[in-house]
Write a protein that holds these residues in place. Sequence first.
Motif, mmCIF file in Angstrom:
data_model
loop_
_atom_site.group_PDB
_atom_site.id
_atom_site.type_symbol
_atom_site.label_atom_id
_atom_site.label_comp_id
_atom_site.label_asym_id
_atom_site.label_seq_id
_atom_site.Cartn_x
_atom_site.Cartn_y
_atom_site.Cartn_z
ATOM 1 N N VAL A 51 5.239 9.167 0.312
ATOM 2 C CA VAL A 51 4.467 7.997 0.745
ATOM 3 C C VAL A 51 3.426 7.652 -0.314
ATOM 4 C CG1 VAL A 51 2.837 7.154 2.480
ATOM 5 C CG2 VAL A 51 4.916 8.338 3.203
ATOM 6 N N GLY A 52 2.770 8.657 -0.886
ATOM 7 C CA GLY A 52 1.784 8.427 -1.943
ATOM 8 C C GLY A 52 2.412 7.758 -3.154
ATOM 9 N N LYS A 53 3.625 8.176 -3.503
ATOM 10 C CA LYS A 53 4.328 7.562 -4.634
ATOM 11 C C LYS A 53 4.603 6.086 -4.356
ATOM 12 C CE LYS A 53 8.329 8.205 -7.594
ATOM 13 N NZ LYS A 53 9.494 8.989 -7.904
ATOM 14 N N LEU A 54 5.016 5.773 -3.141
ATOM 15 C CA LEU A 54 5.288 4.381 -2.768
ATOM 16 C C LEU A 54 3.995 3.558 -2.786
ATOM 17 C CD1 LEU A 54 7.349 2.262 -1.814
ATOM 18 C CD2 LEU A 54 6.853 2.988 0.524
ATOM 19 N N ILE A 55 2.912 4.135 -2.284
ATOM 20 C CA ILE A 55 1.622 3.431 -2.271
ATOM 21 C C ILE A 55 1.180 3.134 -3.704
ATOM 22 C CG2 ILE A 55 -0.851 3.718 -1.782
ATOM 23 C CD1 ILE A 55 0.036 5.155 0.828
ATOM 24 N N ARG A 56 1.304 4.110 -4.606
ATOM 25 C CA ARG A 56 0.935 3.881 -6.008
ATOM 26 C C ARG A 56 1.800 2.781 -6.626
ATOM 27 N NH1 ARG A 56 0.519 9.293 -5.516
ATOM 28 N NH2 ARG A 56 2.519 9.763 -6.515
ATOM 29 N N ARG A 57 3.055 2.745 -6.264
ATOM 30 C CA ARG A 57 3.964 1.701 -6.770
ATOM 31 C C ARG A 57 3.509 0.323 -6.294
ATOM 32 N NH1 ARG A 57 7.707 -0.862 -8.758
ATOM 33 N NH2 ARG A 57 9.858 -1.059 -8.107
ATOM 34 N N ILE A 58 3.126 0.225 -5.040
ATOM 35 C CA ILE A 58 2.656 -1.044 -4.480
ATOM 36 C C ILE A 58 1.333 -1.439 -5.132
ATOM 37 C CG2 ILE A 58 1.770 -2.145 -2.381
ATOM 38 C CD1 ILE A 58 3.903 -0.425 -0.851
ATOM 39 N N GLY A 61 1.308 -3.168 -8.428
ATOM 40 C CA GLY A 61 1.740 -4.562 -8.477
ATOM 41 C C GLY A 61 3.224 -4.792 -8.312
ATOM 42 N N ALA A 62 3.958 -3.805 -7.826
ATOM 43 C CA ALA A 62 5.396 -3.991 -7.620
ATOM 44 C C ALA A 62 5.617 -5.158 -6.668
ATOM 45 C CB ALA A 62 6.018 -2.726 -7.047
ATOM 46 N N GLU A 63 6.435 -6.088 -7.088
ATOM 47 C CA GLU A 63 6.693 -7.267 -6.256
ATOM 48 C C GLU A 63 7.769 -6.999 -5.214
ATOM 49 O OE1 GLU A 63 7.143 -10.898 -8.389
ATOM 50 O OE2 GLU A 63 5.530 -10.401 -9.775
ATOM 51 N N THR A 64 8.679 -6.096 -5.516
ATOM 52 C CA THR A 64 9.718 -5.750 -4.546
ATOM 53 C C THR A 64 9.877 -4.241 -4.495
ATOM 54 O OG1 THR A 64 11.472 -5.876 -6.192
ATOM 55 C CG2 THR A 64 11.007 -7.896 -4.946
ATOM 56 N N ILE A 65 10.269 -3.774 -3.354
ATOM 57 C CA ILE A 65 10.591 -2.364 -3.153
ATOM 58 C C ILE A 65 12.035 -2.329 -2.677
ATOM 59 C CG2 ILE A 65 10.052 -0.264 -1.862
ATOM 60 C CD1 ILE A 65 7.750 -1.137 -3.691
#
Length: 186
Positions: A51-58, A61-65
Amino acid sequence: MCITATQRGALAGGLKTKLINFEFLRESRNRDFGTGFYTTIDLNQAMTWPVGKLIRRIESGAETISSNEIPAVAKIRIYPERYGDDISVKDFRGESFDWVRFVLNHRYDSSLDRCLCDTREDMPHPQIVCGSMADNDTGDVIAEFIQSGMSLDEAEHINWFGRNITRSRDGNRLLGLELGDQIAFF
């Protein structure tokens, strides 16, 4: 986000056929025990990592996941009795000097193809390593270690590293399971 039974089955099938993706690990460097497949006995900790990795990705500035970036936690059961005596295990219980030195050596310089165990230890890298997690921001601690000209061979410098990786971000000393537990496979 919920996944369907079909997606869950596909995930489980993929883990059964190829638990460790070495191509993914090729990009991984300088982890506590070297480049490997890390697990934990703590469900909360296991949920925090992806979850932390996903939060850092967001936050970056990641526009899409994409759907393959959605976090998942898999429960893995190990059957030690099915393996021969040829599995080498290094088991650190507690934050000993040897644990600190092992973490320092791998945080200092390691990759999938190389680590300091090959030249500094009396045996090749163990296939399984168990022990506490380094806490705090180990990246900043290792950067200060290097910039200050500290040595991997000086006990005083190794102890400095140990004191700094066993503190929470607010400076409190953490011990044992407060740091988190990890089991890494190589």
